[in-house]
Structure formats: C-alpha cells, structure tokens
Enzyme design. Structure first.
Site, PDB file in Angstrom:
ATOM      1  N   GLU A  83       0.806  -1.219   0.000  1.00  8.06           N
ATOM      2  CA  GLU A  83       0.000   0.000   0.000  1.00  8.06           C
ATOM      3  C   GLU A  83       0.843   1.276   0.000  1.00  8.06           C
ATOM      4  O   GLU A  83       0.319   2.368  -0.232  1.00  8.06           O
ATOM      5  CB  GLU A  83      -0.940  -0.002   1.210  1.00  8.06           C
ATOM      6  N   GLU A 114       7.652 -21.948   7.728  1.00  6.22           N
ATOM      7  CA  GLU A 114       8.121 -21.046   8.784  1.00  6.22           C
ATOM      8  C   GLU A 114       9.185 -21.685   9.677  1.00  6.22           C
ATOM      9  O   GLU A 114       9.827 -21.010  10.469  1.00  6.22           O
ATOM     10  CB  GLU A 114       6.959 -20.569   9.640  1.00  6.22           C
TER      11      GLU A 114
END
Length: 273
Positions: A83, A114
């Site tokens: 953004e 992960e």
C-alpha cells in the site's frame, strides 16, 4: 536471571464453550477482547518510536524497509508494503514484504515453511540486502524460526533490525535491535493469533509506515500529495487537494493540471505553489 518465557498468545481463552454461544454473544465477546488492543499498542509507543527514529535515518540515506513474517504476520507485512507506493508515490522496491513459503503462501499456507531458519536470510539476499537497509521481523508468537534466523544473520551483517511480537521476552525480541512487544493477552479462540494479535500487528505497521513516509517527506500538511492517480476516486481526491492548496476554483482546470503532472506535489511545483 532471565525471566521465563511464557507464550501468552497460547494461553486458554477467557471465554468457554463458544459453540454454545448465540451469535450476539460471540460478536460481543470478540469485540470485548478487541477493545484492549489499542491500549496494548499505546504502551508500546516508546519502543515503536525508537525503531522509527533509527529506521528513518537509514531510509533518508537511501535504505529500504523489509517486512518478514510467516502466515498472518507475513501477509500483514505484505499488505502494508504493497500500500505504500499507491498511497505515497514511493518506488515499489522501497518497502518490501516477504513471507515464509514465498508468494504462493499469501493465499494458501505452505507446510513447514516457517520452520526453516535459513530461508529468511536467503530470501533477503535475493534483494541484495545490505547495511543500508532495515528489516522488521513480524511474529505474534515471537518464536518463528524463519524470522529469527533472518534477523540473526542481519545483525551479524550490520543490518538494522526490529521486531513486532505479542509475547513478552520472546526469542525474536532477544534477536532484534529494536523489539516492539504488543501484549494483547489470550485470543477469543485459543491460539488464533490472526485475531487480536493480528489486529495489533496491523496497527503497529500502520504507525511505522505512516510515520516513516511523513519523515521521508511524502506527506504535506495532512495530505497524500504524492499518491498515485490509479482510479477515479483518487483523481477526484487529488483535484480537491490541488484546488485547496493552490486556491483554484475551477474543478476542470485543476483536474487538467493534475493529470498533466501526475501528482498533486508535481502540479503544485509546476505552478509555483
């Protein structure tokens, strides 16, 4: 003696027998839990401020900001990074979000991604990471190997690091130069850190990126004068900003100037306002 590390995020919910609740009771319970998140973020402001001040110095000298995380934490980093260019008109490679498992993990979990302590550093090396840059590890649990391994290698190579976690005294906090801990307590659904923990992480990311963009001169007064004109809504917003700042009363004239120059900032510079 170091205080024992306890995963607050994994402690049992304060609410029991959720399946027996009415919808209103469920919604009310979630809302009651969420109400404490802003207070937890407020308590972390000194730590967030320390990180932003250090990161701004690096970025004003040409450095980039990297977000790293797994699962929800990784997705929130990617959201915030993606953004920045449309909102502030910065290059797409100034703020970069990385997630364990790569881009495919944005929409679908990648099993065991992960848990690889070495992959995070390899992912950073793809971007020629250097001591000019800044890396934030995002991990609600504070124990994600993908994040911790990357931050450890960053520190070994003189790269400034921060971390956002929701457990006090976690391994990721021990690894980062600037740990930011937002302790929101147990989740409504036990262990579901996409809830309060995710909300807290999103709030902190908003604070970090917004304050950094202001420090980088991407905001004037309270306006996004460098935003990209990617749709009619943003063009209209830009026209109104230009009319206000340059005291132009003709909407179409202001729109023509805006479109011609590509941003409010450039239009104001062109007309000497």
């Amino acid at each position: 003696m170091k205080k024992e590390f306890i995963k607050v995020t994994e402690q049992s919910s304060r609410h029991r027998h959720l399946e027996q609740m009415s919808v209103k009771e469920i919604l009310t319970g979630i809302n009651e839990e969420d109400a404490g998140v802003p207070k937890a973020v407020q308590e972390a402001i000194p730590a967030i401020e320390a990180f932003v001040l250090a990161a701004a110095d690096k970025m004003l000298s040409g450095g980039r900001l990297f977000y790293m995380g797994a699962g929800t934490s990784g997705r929130l980093g990617i959201l915030d990074a993606s953004e920045c260019p449309p909102t502030y008109g910065v290059p797409f490679d100034l703020v970069i979000g990385l997630i364990a498992g790569g881009d495919s993990a944005i929409r679908r979990a990648v099993e065991n991604a992960e848990d690889d302590e070495t992959q995070g550093w390899r992912d950073l090396q793809q971007f020629s990471i250097s001591e000019k840059d800044v890396v934030i590890g995002i991990a609600a649990s504070g124990t994600t190997p993908y994040v911790i391994g990357a931050l450890r290698k960053c520190r070994e190579n003189g790269i400034l690091t921060g971390s956002i976690s929701c457990n006090p005294g976690s391994p990721v906090s021990d690894t980062a130069d600037f740990p930011m801990e937002v302790v929101v307590g147990p989740e409504f659904v036990t262990g579901s850190t996409r809830m309060k923990s995710g909300t807290a992480q999103k709030l902190v990311l908003n604070m970090i990126s917004t304050s950094l963009m202001i420090q980088l001169g991407r905001v004037e007064d309270n306006k996004m004068v460098n935003m990209q004109l990617t749709n009619d809504k943003l063009v209209d917003r830009g026209v109104k900003m230009l009319m206000e700042r340059a005291q132009i009363s003709d909407y179409e004239k202001a729109k023509q100037l805006l479109v011609e120059h590509g941003s409010v900032k450039k239009a104001l510079l062109a007309i000497g306002s």
